[in-house]
Scaffold this active site. Sequence first.
Site, PDB file in Angstrom:
ATOM      1  N   GLU A 151      38.956   3.018  -9.233  1.00  0.00           N
ATOM      2  CA  GLU A 151      37.865   3.944  -8.938  1.00  0.00           C
ATOM      3  C   GLU A 151      38.230   4.855  -7.772  1.00  0.00           C
ATOM      4  OE1 GLU A 151      33.987   1.294 -10.347  1.00  0.00           O
ATOM      5  OE2 GLU A 151      34.740   1.124  -8.305  1.00  0.00           O
TER       6      GLU A 151
ATOM      7  N   LYS B 103      31.504   0.165  -3.084  1.00  0.00           N
ATOM      8  CA  LYS B 103      31.755   0.029  -4.505  1.00  0.00           C
ATOM      9  C   LYS B 103      32.707  -1.147  -4.719  1.00  0.00           C
ATOM     10  CE  LYS B 103      32.773   3.615  -6.918  1.00  0.00           C
ATOM     11  NZ  LYS B 103      31.929   3.066  -8.010  1.00  0.00           N
ATOM     12  N   GLY B 104      32.751  -1.634  -5.948  1.00  0.00           N
ATOM     13  CA  GLY B 104      33.731  -2.663  -6.275  1.00  0.00           C
ATOM     14  C   GLY B 104      33.165  -4.030  -6.565  1.00  0.00           C
TER      15      GLY B 104
ATOM     16  N   ASP C 242      30.076   8.013 -11.283  1.00  0.00           N
ATOM     17  CA  ASP C 242      30.171   6.562 -11.112  1.00  0.00           C
ATOM     18  C   ASP C 242      28.966   6.060 -10.341  1.00  0.00           C
ATOM     19  OD1 ASP C 242      31.217   4.029 -11.350  1.00  0.00           O
ATOM     20  OD2 ASP C 242      33.064   4.449 -10.258  1.00  0.00           O
TER      21      ASP C 242
ATOM     22  N   LYS D  96      19.707   0.674  -4.314  1.00  0.00           N
ATOM     23  CA  LYS D  96      21.053   0.726  -3.731  1.00  0.00           C
ATOM     24  C   LYS D  96      21.109   1.471  -2.397  1.00  0.00           C
ATOM     25  CE  LYS D  96      22.894  -1.384  -7.263  1.00  0.00           C
ATOM     26  NZ  LYS D  96      21.827  -1.351  -8.264  1.00  0.00           N
TER      27      LYS D  96
ATOM     28  N   SER E  37      27.295  -1.018 -14.624  1.00  0.00           N
ATOM     29  CA  SER E  37      26.076  -0.978 -15.436  1.00  0.00           C
ATOM     30  C   SER E  37      25.388   0.378 -15.411  1.00  0.00           C
ATOM     31  CB  SER E  37      25.100  -2.061 -14.959  1.00  0.00           C
ATOM     32  OG  SER E  37      24.755  -1.870 -13.594  1.00  0.00           O
TER      33      SER E  37
END
Length: 273
Positions: free
Chosen positions: A138, A129-130, A116, A156, A61
Site C-alpha cells: 500500500e 494503515k495495515g 484506499d 476511524k 473492507s
Amino acid sequence: MAIPCTHFISGEKSAIENGILIGSPTSTKSILTQDELKKIAAYKAVEFVESGMVIGLGTGSTACHAVERIGELLRHGKLHNIIGIPTSKKTQEQAMSCGIPLSDLNSHPIVDIAIDGADEVDPQMNLVKGRGGSLLREKMIESATKKFVVIVDESKMVDYIGGSGLAMPVEVVPFCWKFSAERLRMLFEDKGCVVKLRRSFGNGGNGEVEDDAYVTDNGNYIVDLYFKEDIGDLSVASDAILRLPGVVEHGMFLGMATTVIVAGELGISIKNK
C-alpha cells in the site's frame, strides 16, 4: 456497529447508488450499517476516477467497494482504458474477477490516483494503515500516486495517531522477530507500548511461535504496537522505527493523503490537503 442516519424521501436515488447522502430528510430515522457507510464513501471516491487513468487499488473492507464499483463502471462502458495496480494479492484476485486490467509499478511508476481505506485518520490527515496486513505494498503504490483518496466511516477518525487504542502495525523480517519486537517496545516504553506478534487469522494459537504467525504477501511478519499515550512527533517516531534493523515498514502514512472522504450520520464530508 450501526450508526443512525437520516432517512430520505422516496423517489430519490439511493445513497449507495450516488455515493453520497442526498435528498430532504423526513421525520423517520433509519439505520445505516458501518459497511453501508463504507460503501457510500467508496462510491464517492470513484467519482474522481476518469477514463485513461492508472489507479492504485486499495485493500480492505472499504477499498473492496471501490474496486467493485470501478469494475461495474467498466462493464457498463462508463469508464475506458483503466489500468489498476493492486496493493495485495487479495485485491488482485478481486480486480481480476471484476474485469479490471492490471499492471504494476515496474510498468507504471506514476499512478494517477489511489483509493484506499484507513484504520485511523488524525486531524492533519495522517493515517494508520495495515491492520489488514498489506501496509508495505500500500505504501509503495500510494507514495507513487498524484492523488491519494482515503475512504473511511466516521469511526476511524481519531484525535491523534494511536488514539483508537488499536494496533499500529510494523512489518518485520521473520529472522529474530522477538528481538525486533522488543526493540520496538523499548522505543515507546514511556508511552506504555505493548507489542504483539500478529497471529494467523482464524488460527487458535497464541501468536508466540513462528508456526502461528501471520505472514504478509512479502513473506514477512507483522508486530502490532498498542500505545497508551500519544507518541508525539510522528516524523521522529517514524524515523526511529525505520532505523531498526529487521524492520521493513510501519503503518503510519504521514502527509500522504490528499483527500479524505468520511461517511457519517450527517452524510459525506470531504477534506482536501
